[in-house]
Design a protein around this motif. Structure first.
Motif, PDB file in Angstrom:
ATOM      1  N   GLY A 118      -4.556   4.790  -2.480  1.00 51.37           N
ATOM      2  CA  GLY A 118      -4.179   3.719  -1.569  1.00 51.37           C
ATOM      3  C   GLY A 118      -3.132   2.798  -2.158  1.00 51.37           C
ATOM      4  N   HIS A 119      -3.120   2.695  -3.500  1.00 53.21           N
ATOM      5  CA  HIS A 119      -2.166   1.855  -4.215  1.00 53.21           C
ATOM      6  C   HIS A 119      -1.880   2.517  -5.551  1.00 53.21           C
ATOM      7  N   HIS A 141     -15.262   1.374  -0.469  1.00 52.25           N
ATOM      8  CA  HIS A 141     -14.245   0.313  -0.436  1.00 52.25           C
ATOM      9  C   HIS A 141     -14.527  -0.624   0.731  1.00 52.25           C
ATOM     10  N   ASN A 162       0.810  -1.213   0.000  1.00 52.41           N
ATOM     11  CA  ASN A 162       0.000   0.000   0.000  1.00 52.41           C
ATOM     12  C   ASN A 162       0.843   1.263   0.000  1.00 52.41           C
ATOM     13  N   HIS A 211      -2.919  -1.465   5.567  1.00 51.61           N
ATOM     14  CA  HIS A 211      -2.940  -0.091   6.069  1.00 51.61           C
ATOM     15  C   HIS A 211      -2.915  -0.011   7.597  1.00 51.61           C
ATOM     16  N   ASP A 240     -14.572   3.681   5.623  1.00 54.36           N
ATOM     17  CA  ASP A 240     -13.525   4.444   4.945  1.00 54.36           C
ATOM     18  C   ASP A 240     -13.426   5.862   5.494  1.00 54.36           C
ATOM     19  N   PHE A 300      -7.443   3.353  -6.603  1.00 56.02           N
ATOM     20  CA  PHE A 300      -6.325   2.496  -6.995  1.00 56.02           C
ATOM     21  C   PHE A 300      -5.828   3.041  -8.338  1.00 56.02           C
ATOM     22  N   ASP A 332      -8.089   3.542  -0.005  1.00 60.16           N
ATOM     23  CA  ASP A 332      -8.387   2.641  -1.118  1.00 60.16           C
ATOM     24  C   ASP A 332      -9.685   2.986  -1.852  1.00 60.16           C
ATOM     25  N   PRO A 365      -9.396  -2.043  -8.781  1.00 60.36           N
ATOM     26  CA  PRO A 365     -10.003  -1.687  -7.490  1.00 60.36           C
ATOM     27  C   PRO A 365     -10.643  -2.902  -6.821  1.00 60.36           C
TER      28      PRO A 365
END
Length: 319
Positions: free
Chosen positions: A223-224, A168, A40, A91, A172, A190, A187, A195
């Motif tokens: 997030g990524h 997600h 991540n 995370h 969140d 992405f 996240d 995703p």
């Protein structure tokens, strides 16, 4: 089934490929290639009075590398606050590596989810290689947030905001710096890979894209994947919209024809998304839509089993 790329054809990035990028003075993004399962991004907002960390990492080794980089960049300023954008272990598992004096904030449902998470105690052989978290321990947020909470670090305002519905996940949070127009999306975004919304809602994730865009950020730390600026933000958000609509359309067609999520996934043409890493998430995302349509809880074991069946092997991770 659409052919998927062989993600094992090249040596995976190692933890030392990660980089602390200074976005603006005192605002940093920790970007970990290749961004696939368990790998991540995180962040830090620093000032003379201390540091706010946004997320940790899945393993003790990766979290230590992140915290060491923040320590070097900030001249050893203490980490006074931390935020978890959601419950997933990439995370949050590194929370226990934060100083004992660090106050951790997370959404109330995120806290509940991490408290119940069994994977921190031992990862099942769903991934190759099977991740080893190292010496981490379950550490929950000290403060539970609801729809919004504002933090102040070094004169900067950081707004922690919930999208208002499952996306997600059900819990969140984004970290939004409105004056600097920097968004740590967790996240909900992405960048350049598939995703994942099987613990949230595809409809909610689609709605969250419009919500994020309405903030008009200049910089997005997903997030990524890589940090986004300028037209790259619009491009990636539009890709999310098209992908989520593909999932919803595929699910509607599969339900109308009596197909299982795995059968529907095997018949869909991924088109522009064929080259995205972690393509097997289409199965998990379809399971989410099917479960919501039936008004039942998602069968996590069946969903992951089907994802591995679609892929033909355990899922890949570079953690």
């Amino acid at each position: 089934m659409t052919d998927t790329p062989d993600t094992n054809s090249a040596p995976p990035p190692t933890a030392d490929a990660a980089e602390l990028q200074e976005l603006l003075p005192g605002i940093h993004a920790w970007v970990q290639p290749d961004g696939t399962w368990w790998v991540n991004n995180a962040g830090a907002v620093a000032g003379d009075d201390g540091v706010l960390v946004i997320d940790t990492c899945a393993t003790a080794a990766r979290t230590r590398r992140f915290l060491d980089a923040v320590d070097t960049a900030t001249g050893g300023a203490p980490v006074r606050l931390a935020v978890n954008t959601h419950q997933h272990g990439d995370h949050t598992y590194g929370n226990s590596l934060l100083p004992s004096t660090t106050v951790i904030v997370g959404h109330s449902r995120m806290r509940e989810g991490l408290q119940a998470d069994p994977i921190i105690d031992g990862c099942p052989p769903l991934w190759n290689p099977v991740p080893d978290w190292g010496p981490v321990a379950r550490r929950l947020p000290d403060i539970s947030a609801g729809s919004a909470l504002t933090l102040h670090v070094a004169g900067r305002r950081i707004e922690l905001l919930h999208p208002g519905r499952p996306a997600h996940t059900t819990g969140d949070l984004i970290a939004w710096l409105p004056e600097e127009r920097v968004l740590f999306s967790g996240d909900l975004v992405f960048a350049g890979l598939t995703p994942l919304v099987f613990m949230g809602s595809v409809d909610g994730a689609l709605a969250a894209v419009d919500w994020l865009e309405s903030l008009q950020p200049d910089v997005v730390v997903p997030g990524h994947g890589p940090v986004l600026t300028g037209t790259g933000i619009t491009r990636v958000l539009d890709e999310h919209r098209r992908y989520y609509r593909l999932i919803l359309d595929t699910a509607q067609d599969g339900l109308s024809r009596g197909l299982t999520p795995l059968q529907a996934a095997r018949q869909v043409d991924l088109g522009e998304f064929t080259g995205w890493a972690d393509a097997e998430r289409i199965v998990l995302n379809l399971h989410r839509v099917y479960a919501d349509h039936a008004g039942r809880d998602l069968d996590v074991i069946a969903a992951f089993g089907n994802a591995i069946a679609w892929l033909g092997r355990p899922m890949h991770t570079s953690v």
